[in-house]
Design a protein around this motif. Structure first.
Motif, short mmCIF file in Angstrom:
data_model
loop_
_atom_site.label_atom_id
_atom_site.label_comp_id
_atom_site.label_asym_id
_atom_site.label_seq_id
_atom_site.Cartn_x
_atom_site.Cartn_y
_atom_site.Cartn_z
N UNK A 369 29.57 36.23 52.65
CA UNK A 369 29.32 37.45 51.87
C UNK A 369 29.18 37.18 50.37
N UNK A 370 29.57 35.98 49.90
CA UNK A 370 29.41 35.68 48.48
C UNK A 370 27.94 35.46 48.11
N UNK A 382 35.34 39.03 57.42
CA UNK A 382 35.89 40.02 58.36
C UNK A 382 36.48 41.20 57.61
N UNK A 383 37.20 40.94 56.52
CA UNK A 383 37.81 42.03 55.75
C UNK A 383 36.75 42.94 55.14
N UNK A 384 35.61 42.37 54.79
CA UNK A 384 34.52 43.18 54.25
C UNK A 384 33.90 44.05 55.34
N UNK A 385 33.64 43.48 56.50
CA UNK A 385 33.04 44.23 57.61
C UNK A 385 33.96 45.37 58.06
N UNK A 394 34.22 44.43 44.29
CA UNK A 394 34.91 43.14 44.30
C UNK A 394 34.87 42.52 42.91
N UNK A 395 36.01 42.04 42.45
CA UNK A 395 36.14 41.52 41.08
C UNK A 395 35.65 42.54 40.06
N UNK A 396 36.01 43.79 40.30
CA UNK A 396 35.65 44.84 39.37
C UNK A 396 34.16 45.12 39.31
N UNK A 400 29.00 41.12 43.51
CA UNK A 400 28.65 42.00 44.62
C UNK A 400 28.64 41.21 45.93
N UNK A 401 29.27 41.78 46.95
CA UNK A 401 29.36 41.12 48.25
C UNK A 401 28.23 41.57 49.17
N UNK A 402 27.77 40.65 50.01
CA UNK A 402 26.64 40.89 50.91
C UNK A 402 27.16 41.22 52.31
#
Length: 693
Positions: A369-370, A382-385, A394-396, A400-402
């Motif tokens: 996701x990075x 997994x935590x993102x899904x 994420x990180x303020x 941005x996560x994919x």
């Protein structure tokens, strides 16, 4: 730089490098986080410090000092990135580092792997000499053989040499003479004497520790040089301090002589922070749950003080098996690795089960996701899904996560092979990690004769607050103290740690015949050296405090128990007082004592420390209302996806309450409150959570 108001703590982890900037005038904190630069760790350190100073308009000359913890030493040992190293030892003992203790870490594995020595047999040279256990000389050092050994190692191209003679912890004369000969015959080679690095009984552990110190010392010194030059290039002229594995801090020069003492420096900072934060919320007995990007660790804290040990292992060939690594005799805060981190990679094993770790995506390429090239599923994916992490927060919002990339990695490597949906596979991954960590933490507590249900959990690390509530439920822990800034807690812990250094001397002697004049001289010598080193870091003599700890055992036992020894007991030759201190510690550890058995001392440790920095945990932040910033679907067992309030952690102030389900976000981490849980913000801005469920 004494009048400069700012202090900076920096922790280099396997995935992220964390920063905390403290303004000593009002106690306010500013946090930062950057991806670690594995090829040159100092680059992320320098970039992060520059960013923080620029962002807040702080001039470099306003920074009092930098306190730093790093995984560099441990990683150099794990990845075998030290320098070519040789060993000079007593005639007949060159294979001690290969023979070890002859204990098997897996009794039934016929193909059991053991760690390969850092020094190959060709680099281990024997010299005729012999010191007796009482320090007497049975055979003088053969100086001709010593010179030949020094020349042979120099010709072989080694860059460092460890010297470990039998019983040198009682009489270092032969080692010191060997050191003088090496300086004459191989002047460019780094030298480490076991009598300086670890003057304790146990030739295998002493040799292993000395070799490890020599192996990493040139690498660490070069890193420190680059970092110090970089800090001066930024304009920071204050001192550089480094965190030790036992929770103390030392100056740059001291750390450069004993890099092996920094092998657990980052996690030690986290434990320091946990003890402080837990105590501020009224919890003296705390389980520190530190889940970062690479690993998860646990530590038991009792009465505000963490459990400590003089034994540690590094570079295990079997990650969770004691005895499968290189043994180190160094003072450490006792932590155990209990599981994977956010960047740990998941796969389906040959039994059709999900296995998480030990391989990590680290910062390069990172989780899928990075969007930095990673394609394999990790805990973070997994935590993102599952909705626990916000793709845009994420990180303020700086990173941005994919979500699509995370789903693709989980589908290809977990869901399709197991015949599950992507969400089911993500929850299975998440639950596997939680179960593994809870089981390992419970076993650790049982081994220490503690009931973990009576502890409060303090979760730290970037991933700790995400997983903490579910781990608490599995452990039967009802209370959790979730601090602000959990994602950078280790760096914060550095700022809360005193300048200190510990010395130890091995001396096996029955308590009944202990020579108290010799003991007093031994302790006085270590205290004097400690005061000198602590003074180098700018601590006034009047502010120093000294603690004496004895490692004692019943005669005939193979393991010892540490007990704090009152200064008066040594000054007045109070054998009964020392025995009482030992038996109180023994009773706590084993639940019984043996009054009829004689007691003997094994080693004596002296800790010289400066004052513990005073920090205002409330930090004048929090409050402001309108804490709920939105909602997003998050998955909870038995309910599926639930539209869950997202709460801005920085807007919570004392007495504010949050009922689960909720996602409490801050820049460095997210606290997941499942249904049935409730949190209240206390005066120190910790969220005190009743886990429930």
């Amino acid at each position: 730089m004494t009048g400069a108001p700012y202090r900076i703590g920096v922790d280099i982890g396997g995935t992220f490098t964390d920063f905390v900037l403290l303004d000593t005038r009002d106690g306010s904190l500013r946090n930062g986080k950057l991806l670690t630069t594995p090829h040159a760790p100092e680059e992320a350190v320098l970039a992060g410090i520059r960013q923080m100073l620029d962002a807040h308009g702080i001039a470099p000359d306003q920074v009092q000092h930098v306190i730093h913890g790093t995984t560099l030493v441990a990683n150099a040992l794990i990845e075998r990135r030290g320098v070519p190293t040789g060993l000079i030892t007593t005639d007949g003992f060159r294979d001690v580092v290969e023979i070890g203790t002859e204990l098997r870490h897996d009794t039934y594995d016929l193909f059991m792997r053991v760690p390969q020595p850092l020094v190959p047999r060709s680099g281990r040279i024997e010299v005729a000499e012999r010191i007796l256990p009482d320090g007497g000389v049975r055979m003088p050092l053969d100086e001709a053989a010593a010179r030949a050994a020094a020349r042979d190692l120099a010709a072989s191209g080694v860059q460092a040499v460890a010297v470990c003679f039998l019983h040198a912890f009682r009489n270092p004369a032969h080692e010191r003479r060997m050191g003088e000969i090496l300086a004459e015959e191989a002047p460019g080679v780094t030298l480490c004497l076991s009598s300086d690095v670890v003057p304790e009984i146990g030739e295998y552990e002493r040799a292993s520790t000395t070799i490890c110190n020599a192996y990493v010392l040139p690498v660490f010194q070069r890193y420190l040089t680059r970092l110090a030059e970089g800090l001066r290039g930024i304009g920071l002229t204050g001192p550089l301090y480094l965190m030790l594995s036992d929770g103390g801090t030392v100056g740059e020069e001291t750390a450069a002589r004993h890099p092996i003492r920094l092998v657990q420096s980052g996690p030690a900072g986290g434990v320091r922070a946990t003890a402080l934060l837990g105590g501020a919320s009224g919890a003296a007995d705390v389980l520190c749950f530190d889940m970062g990007g690479t690993t998860a660790k646990a530590c038991l804290i009792e009465g505000g003080e963490p459990l400590r040990s003089l034994d540690f292992e590094v570079a295990r060939v079997d990650r969770f098996r004691k005895g499968s690594g290189l043994p180190l005799k160094v003072p450490v805060i006792e932590m155990i690795e209990i599981g994977a981190g956010g960047g740990s990679i998941a796969q389906v094993d040959r039994l059709g089960l999900i296995q998480v770790g030990p391989e990590s995506a680290s910062s390069d390429p990172g989780p899928a996701c990075y969007g930095l090239g990673g394609t394999r599923p990790t805990v973070t994916d997994a935590d993102l899904v599952l909705g626990y992490l916000g793709a845009g927060s994420f990180l303020g919002g700086d990173m941005r996560l994919d979500v699509a990339a995370a789903e693709r990695a989980i589908r290809e490597h977990l869901a399709d092979p197991l015949g599950l949906s992507v969400v089911e596979a993500a929850w299975a991954l998440h639950e596997t990690v939680n179960g593994n960590m809870a089981q390992a933490a419970a076993i650790h507590a049982l081994e220490k004769a503690r009931r973990i249900e009576g502890y409060a959990m303090v979760p730290i690390g970037g991933a700790g607050p995400v997983h903490a509530a579910q781990v608490c439920r599995k452990l039967g822990i009802a209370r959790m103290i979730a601090p602000a800034g959990a994602g950078v807690a280790s760096a914060f812990g550095f700022l809360a740690s005193p300048i200190s250094f510990a010395f130890v001397r091995g001396w096996v002697a029955p308590l009944a015949t202990l020579d108290f004049a010799e003991l007093a001289a031994l302790v006085a010598g270590m205290e004097a050296e400690g005061r000198r080193m602590v003074a180098e870091a700018g601590v006034a003599p009047a502010a120093m405090r000294t603690t004496v700890i004895g490692a004692l055992r019943y005669a005939g036992q193979g393991f010892q128990v540490e007990a704090e020894i009152p200064a008066a007991a040594i000054a007045h030759a109070d054998r009964d007082g020392i025995r009482r201190a030992f038996e109180a510690a023994y009773l706590q550890q084993y639940g019984r004592t043996e009054p009829a058995l004689p007691v003997e001392g094994v080693s004596w440790r002296v800790i010289v420390a400066g004052p513990t920095p005073a920090l205002d945990l409330a930090r004048g932040a929090g409050g402001g209302g309108a804490a709920v910033t939105g909602v997003r679907p998050a998955w909870f067992p038995g309910q599926g996806f639930v539209e869950t309030p997202v709460i801005d952690r920085t807007r919570l102030g004392p007495d504010d309450r949050v009922a689960g389900p909720a996602l409490v976000e801050e820049r460095e981490s997210t606290l997941v409150l499942p249904p049935g849980s409730e949190a209240v913000c206390d005066a120190s801005l910790n969220l005190v959570v009743t886990v429930g469920g």
